[in-house]
Scaffold this motif. Structure first.
Motif, mmCIF file in Angstrom:
data_model
loop_
_atom_site.group_PDB
_atom_site.id
_atom_site.type_symbol
_atom_site.label_atom_id
_atom_site.label_comp_id
_atom_site.label_asym_id
_atom_site.label_seq_id
_atom_site.Cartn_x
_atom_site.Cartn_y
_atom_site.Cartn_z
ATOM 1 N N ALA A 115 0.844 -1.201 0.000
ATOM 2 C CA ALA A 115 0.000 0.000 0.000
ATOM 3 C C ALA A 115 0.876 1.248 0.000
ATOM 4 C CB ALA A 115 -0.939 0.001 1.205
ATOM 5 N N PHE A 116 1.922 1.227 0.791
ATOM 6 C CA PHE A 116 2.865 2.345 0.836
ATOM 7 C C PHE A 116 3.581 2.501 -0.498
ATOM 8 C CE2 PHE A 116 7.256 3.786 1.784
ATOM 9 C CZ PHE A 116 6.956 5.075 2.186
ATOM 10 N N GLU A 117 4.058 1.395 -1.059
ATOM 11 C CA GLU A 117 4.786 1.421 -2.334
ATOM 12 C C GLU A 117 3.908 1.962 -3.463
ATOM 13 O OE1 GLU A 117 7.980 0.449 -3.189
ATOM 14 O OE2 GLU A 117 8.581 -0.013 -1.153
ATOM 15 N N ARG A 118 2.654 1.525 -3.507
ATOM 16 C CA ARG A 118 1.728 2.022 -4.547
ATOM 17 C C ARG A 118 1.537 3.527 -4.417
ATOM 18 N NH1 ARG A 118 -1.337 -2.328 -3.119
ATOM 19 N NH2 ARG A 118 -2.773 -0.986 -1.991
ATOM 20 N N ARG A 119 1.429 3.995 -3.211
ATOM 21 C CA ARG A 119 1.214 5.422 -2.975
ATOM 22 C C ARG A 119 2.408 6.247 -3.431
ATOM 23 N NH1 ARG A 119 -3.090 8.867 -1.910
ATOM 24 N NH2 ARG A 119 -4.063 7.221 -0.723
ATOM 25 N N LEU A 120 3.613 5.698 -3.305
ATOM 26 C CA LEU A 120 4.819 6.423 -3.707
ATOM 27 C C LEU A 120 4.828 6.769 -5.187
ATOM 28 C CD1 LEU A 120 7.707 4.631 -1.795
ATOM 29 C CD2 LEU A 120 6.774 6.902 -1.375
ATOM 30 N N GLU A 121 4.256 5.906 -6.011
ATOM 31 C CA GLU A 121 4.275 6.154 -7.447
ATOM 32 C C GLU A 121 3.468 7.382 -7.827
ATOM 33 O OE1 GLU A 121 3.448 2.806 -9.892
ATOM 34 O OE2 GLU A 121 4.852 1.518 -8.803
ATOM 35 N N ASP A 122 2.419 7.675 -7.072
ATOM 36 C CA ASP A 122 1.533 8.778 -7.434
ATOM 37 C C ASP A 122 1.759 10.054 -6.638
ATOM 38 O OD1 ASP A 122 0.182 7.272 -9.361
ATOM 39 O OD2 ASP A 122 -1.130 6.392 -7.845
ATOM 40 N N ILE A 123 2.501 9.975 -5.554
ATOM 41 C CA ILE A 123 2.600 11.129 -4.664
ATOM 42 C C ILE A 123 3.493 12.214 -5.258
ATOM 43 C CG2 ILE A 123 4.558 10.307 -3.303
ATOM 44 C CD1 ILE A 123 2.993 11.295 -0.810
ATOM 45 N N ASP A 124 3.047 13.440 -5.132
ATOM 46 C CA ASP A 124 3.824 14.602 -5.534
ATOM 47 C C ASP A 124 4.971 14.762 -4.534
ATOM 48 O OD1 ASP A 124 4.199 17.740 -4.984
ATOM 49 O OD2 ASP A 124 3.654 17.448 -7.086
ATOM 50 N N PHE A 125 6.153 15.130 -5.011
ATOM 51 C CA PHE A 125 7.295 15.196 -4.114
ATOM 52 C C PHE A 125 7.133 16.264 -3.042
ATOM 53 C CE2 PHE A 125 8.732 18.754 -6.543
ATOM 54 C CZ PHE A 125 9.729 19.378 -5.818
ATOM 55 N N ARG A 126 6.394 17.345 -3.323
ATOM 56 C CA ARG A 126 6.162 18.367 -2.286
ATOM 57 C C ARG A 126 5.250 17.826 -1.195
ATOM 58 N NH1 ARG A 126 4.673 22.326 -6.987
ATOM 59 N NH2 ARG A 126 3.598 20.385 -7.353
ATOM 60 N N VAL A 127 4.229 17.074 -1.605
ATOM 61 C CA VAL A 127 3.343 16.444 -0.625
ATOM 62 C C VAL A 127 4.139 15.427 0.189
ATOM 63 C CG1 VAL A 127 1.313 14.955 -0.346
ATOM 64 C CG2 VAL A 127 1.271 16.834 -2.003
ATOM 65 N N PHE A 128 4.991 14.652 -0.476
ATOM 66 C CA PHE A 128 5.809 13.665 0.214
ATOM 67 C C PHE A 128 6.672 14.320 1.282
ATOM 68 C CE2 PHE A 128 9.797 11.445 0.797
ATOM 69 C CZ PHE A 128 9.349 10.195 1.193
ATOM 70 N N ASN A 129 7.372 15.386 0.922
ATOM 71 C CA ASN A 129 8.257 16.052 1.884
ATOM 72 C C ASN A 129 7.481 16.648 3.054
ATOM 73 O OD1 ASN A 129 10.655 15.392 0.587
ATOM 74 N ND2 ASN A 129 10.532 17.157 -0.760
#
Length: 181
Positions: free
Chosen positions: A35-49
Motif C-alpha cells: 500500500a505504501f509502495e503504490r502510494r509512492l508512485e503517485d505522490i507529488d514530491f512536495r506532498v511527500f516532503n
C-alpha cells in the motif's frame, strides 16, 4: 469548517482534503508495505516532503492521531506512526523537469499515457500525461492529426523514488507539455 451542518450538494474543499489526507495516512501507516509502495508512485514530491515532516513531528512527540469524518474514523497509534516514520525516513522522492526533443510515438488520452522517442539518445520514454495537459488540448491534437510521428519539444517531469528496502529505485515520467517543432 463554517456552515458544516448545512446540507451541500457537493463535498466542500476542506472535506475532500481531509478525506485525501486520511487515505494517504492509511496507506503510509499500513502493515502492508505494498500500500505504501503504490502510494509512492503517485505522490507529488512536495506532498511527500510535507508528509515526511508531519509524521516526524507527531512520532517524535510520542503523539497519536485520530481523523474523524462523517462516515469513518481512523486512528493512528504509536506503532503505525512509527512504521510510517521509518518508511518515510528511509525513502527519498525527488523531481526534476527536463525539456527534450523527439518523436511522439503515441498518446492515449483516456488512460493519460504516452510514449516518446528522445532525439538525443533514441531512448523510448513511457509514462503518464499530466493533468496540466488538459483533455481539451489532447483532443485538439488528436482532431488535428498532429500527434504521433512528428517532432515535438516535450517537457517531462521525472520523479525518482528511492524505496525503503534500499535495493531499488523507480523512475516515473510525466508529460507536462508538448510544443510541435
Amino acid at each position: 469548517e463554517a456552515h458544516a451542518d448545512e446540507p451541500n450538494m457537493f463535498d466542500s474543499p476542506v472535506k475532500a482534503a481531509v478525506a485525501q489526507i486520511s487515505d494517504l495516512m492509511v496507506d503510509v501507516t499500513a502493515q502492508n508495505l505494498q500500500a505504501f509502495e503504490r502510494r509512492l508512485e503517485d505522490i507529488d514530491f512536495r506532498v511527500f516532503n510535507t508528509l515526511k515532516k508531519f509524521v516526524s513531528v507527531i512520532y517524535k512527540a510520542g503523539a497519536t492521531m485520530r481523523v474523524a469524518e462523517k462516515n469513518r474514523e481512523v486512528n493512528f497509534d504509536l506503532v503505525s506512526l512509527g512504521r510510517a516514520y521509518e518508511r518515510l525516513r528511509e525513502t527519498d522522492v525527488s523531481e526534476i523537469e527536463e525539456v527534450v526533443e523527439g518523436e511522439l510515438l503515441g498518446l492515449v488520452p483516456i488512460q493519460r499515457r504516452f510514449e516518446f522517442r528522445r532525439k538525443d539518445n533514441a531512448e523510448i520514454v513511457k509514462g503518464r500525461v499530466s493533468q496540466i495537459l488538459s483533455a481539451d488540448y489532447i483532443e485538439r491534437l488528436e482532431r488535428e492529426g498532429i500527434m504521433a510521428g512528428r517532432q515535438w519539444r516535450a517537457t517531462l517531469r521525472i520523479k525518482s523514488v528511492e524505496h525503503p528496502d534500499g535495493r531499488h529505485a523507480s523512475v516515473v515520467h510525466t508529460l507536462i507539455d508538448l510544443v510541435q517543432i
